[in-house]
Design a protein around this motif. Structure first.
Motif, PDB file in Angstrom:
ATOM      1  N   ALA A   1       0.817  -1.216   0.000  1.00 15.76           N
ATOM      2  CA  ALA A   1       0.000   0.000   0.000  1.00 15.76           C
ATOM      3  C   ALA A   1       0.850   1.265   0.000  1.00 15.76           C
ATOM      4  O   ALA A   1       0.512   2.255  -0.663  1.00 15.76           O
ATOM      5  N   GLY A   2       1.954   1.252   0.731  1.00 24.46           N
ATOM      6  CA  GLY A   2       2.835   2.408   0.756  1.00 24.46           C
ATOM      7  C   GLY A   2       3.409   2.722  -0.612  1.00 24.46           C
ATOM      8  O   GLY A   2       3.456   3.873  -1.038  1.00 24.46           O
ATOM      9  N   LEU A   3       3.848   1.671  -1.307  1.00 25.82           N
ATOM     10  CA  LEU A   3       4.375   1.842  -2.664  1.00 25.82           C
ATOM     11  C   LEU A   3       3.302   2.342  -3.614  1.00 25.82           C
ATOM     12  O   LEU A   3       3.545   3.220  -4.450  1.00 25.82           O
ATOM     13  N   ASP A   4       2.119   1.779  -3.487  1.00 20.75           N
ATOM     14  CA  ASP A   4       1.012   2.203  -4.356  1.00 20.75           C
ATOM     15  C   ASP A   4       0.693   3.680  -4.149  1.00 20.75           C
ATOM     16  O   ASP A   4       0.429   4.414  -5.118  1.00 20.75           O
ATOM     17  N   LEU A   5       0.716   4.122  -2.901  1.00 24.18           N
ATOM     18  CA  LEU A   5       0.442   5.524  -2.609  1.00 24.18           C
ATOM     19  C   LEU A   5       1.509   6.421  -3.237  1.00 24.18           C
ATOM     20  O   LEU A   5       1.192   7.453  -3.847  1.00 24.18           O
ATOM     21  N   ILE A   6       2.767   6.028  -3.099  1.00 20.14           N
ATOM     22  CA  ILE A   6       3.853   6.825  -3.665  1.00 20.14           C
ATOM     23  C   ILE A   6       3.684   6.957  -5.178  1.00 20.14           C
ATOM     24  O   ILE A   6       3.802   8.057  -5.741  1.00 20.14           O
ATOM     25  N   ARG A   7       3.383   5.850  -5.834  1.00 20.44           N
ATOM     26  CA  ARG A   7       3.222   5.886  -7.294  1.00 20.44           C
ATOM     27  C   ARG A   7       2.032   6.752  -7.700  1.00 20.44           C
ATOM     28  O   ARG A   7       2.093   7.488  -8.691  1.00 20.44           O
ATOM     29  N   GLU A   8       0.951   6.669  -6.928  1.00 18.60           N
ATOM     30  CA  GLU A   8      -0.224   7.503  -7.203  1.00 18.60           C
ATOM     31  C   GLU A   8       0.146   8.982  -7.084  1.00 18.60           C
ATOM     32  O   GLU A   8      -0.222   9.798  -7.932  1.00 18.60           O
ATOM     33  N   ILE A   9       0.855   9.322  -6.015  1.00 21.45           N
ATOM     34  CA  ILE A   9       1.237  10.716  -5.794  1.00 21.45           C
ATOM     35  C   ILE A   9       2.160  11.204  -6.898  1.00 21.45           C
ATOM     36  O   ILE A   9       1.980  12.306  -7.436  1.00 21.45           O
ATOM     37  N   ARG A  10       3.133  10.379  -7.284  1.00 25.96           N
ATOM     38  CA  ARG A  10       4.097  10.803  -8.301  1.00 25.96           C
ATOM     39  C   ARG A  10       3.465  10.929  -9.694  1.00 25.96           C
ATOM     40  O   ARG A  10       4.050  11.550 -10.576  1.00 25.96           O
TER      41      ARG A  10
ATOM     42  N   GLU B   1      13.542  -0.106  -3.530  1.00 26.01           N
ATOM     43  CA  GLU B   1      12.264  -0.173  -4.242  1.00 26.01           C
ATOM     44  C   GLU B   1      11.424   1.073  -3.968  1.00 26.01           C
ATOM     45  O   GLU B   1      10.771   1.617  -4.882  1.00 26.01           O
ATOM     46  N   ILE B   2      11.432   1.513  -2.731  1.00 25.73           N
ATOM     47  CA  ILE B   2      10.691   2.714  -2.345  1.00 25.73           C
ATOM     48  C   ILE B   2      11.264   3.943  -3.053  1.00 25.73           C
ATOM     49  O   ILE B   2      10.522   4.794  -3.554  1.00 25.73           O
ATOM     50  N   ALA B   3      12.596   4.032  -3.110  1.00 31.31           N
ATOM     51  CA  ALA B   3      13.236   5.167  -3.776  1.00 31.31           C
ATOM     52  C   ALA B   3      12.930   5.171  -5.267  1.00 31.31           C
ATOM     53  O   ALA B   3      12.677   6.225  -5.860  1.00 31.31           O
ATOM     54  N   THR B   4      12.938   3.990  -5.886  1.00 30.27           N
ATOM     55  CA  THR B   4      12.641   3.886  -7.318  1.00 30.27           C
ATOM     56  C   THR B   4      11.217   4.350  -7.614  1.00 30.27           C
ATOM     57  O   THR B   4      10.950   4.973  -8.646  1.00 30.27           O
ATOM     58  N   ALA B   5      10.298   4.053  -6.705  1.00 27.20           N
ATOM     59  CA  ALA B   5       8.903   4.463  -6.891  1.00 27.20           C
ATOM     60  C   ALA B   5       8.717   5.969  -6.729  1.00 27.20           C
ATOM     61  O   ALA B   5       7.703   6.519  -7.163  1.00 27.20           O
ATOM     62  N   GLY B   6       9.704   6.618  -6.096  1.00 26.94           N
ATOM     63  CA  GLY B   6       9.606   8.060  -5.893  1.00 26.94           C
ATOM     64  C   GLY B   6       9.567   8.488  -4.448  1.00 26.94           C
ATOM     65  O   GLY B   6       9.357   9.665  -4.146  1.00 26.94           O
TER      66      GLY B   6
END
Length: 221
Positions: A158-167, A189-194
């Motif tokens: 969910a955290g990754l999904d949120l980051i991608r949505e925001i970016r 992975e988190i950094a790559t997502a933004g």
């Protein structure tokens, strides 16, 4: 309760950041244990404090420690590369916190509020994204847990999904993941997502937030 009075006095005068960080990390479970005993008053010199007043004093004391720790960390680590993307320094006035269990972050929230930061909570990715779109003024940073219960069920990403949505619509607002040390394995992975950083303790979280902007309590003081 003499021990509690001594604890508050010691906390407000701490000069050793390492010891202070341990105290901050351990403090919340102690407060929960004290508060669970029921109504009582705590004598502080010639005055008596209620449970709420006692808790408020602890929040103020540890928030001050957090602020001092971030200042020390910033001065000692100036040559180290930041986890943040380049962004003009400012003041951290509003934070969006996305977590399906807001109560788990109650103490950190109280500390931020004590430092003058407005904290808005959302319990799902969708709710968080909607809050970002509606925010006036905009948020200065976003904090998210990694796995959480969403309307469709539990989502470990969910955290990754949120980051991608925001970016997808916002390239500048810092987004931090606040979770257990297990999440460090997914830091890249988190950094790559933004994402802009991973925190596993209150001290690390406040360090990251301080990079995003100065706390109003310090900026206005």
């Amino acid at each position: 309760m003499k021990e509690a009075s001594a604890l508050i006095g010691a906390l407000t005068g701490l000069a050793w950041p390492l010891f202070a960080s341990v105290v901050v990390w351990r403090l919340f479970p102690v407060i929960k244990n004290i508060a669970g005993r029921g109504n009582f008053t705590v004598r502080m010199g010639d005055a008596e404090l209620t449970v709420q007043q006692f808790s408020d004093k602890l929040v103020e004391a540890t928030a001050d420690i957090q602020q001092r720790l971030t200042a020390v960390s910033a001065s000692e680590g100036q040559e180290e590369p930041s986890e943040q993307t380049e962004r003009p320094p400012g003041v951290l006035r509003r934070v969006l916190w996305v977590d399906d269990q807001p109560a788990n972050n109650a103490y950190e929230t109280a500390q931020l509020q004590s430092l003058g930061v407005e904290v808005v909570h959302a319990t799902s990715t969708g709710e968080g994204v909607r809050a970002l779109h509606k925010a006036r003024p905009p948020f200065d940073a976003v904090i998210s847990d990694m796995g959480r219960s969403e309307p469709a069920g539990y989502n470990t990403d969910a955290g990754l999904d949120l980051i991608r949505e925001i970016r997808s619509f916002d390239d500048t607002t810092p987004v931090f993941v606040y979770a257990s040390t297990k999440t460090l394995a997914r830091k890249e992975e988190i950094a790559t997502a933004g994402g802009n950083g991973v925190a596993w303790s209150p001290v690390k979280l406040f360090d990251l937030l301080h990079d995003a902007g100065e706390f109003p309590g310090a900026a206005d003081g």
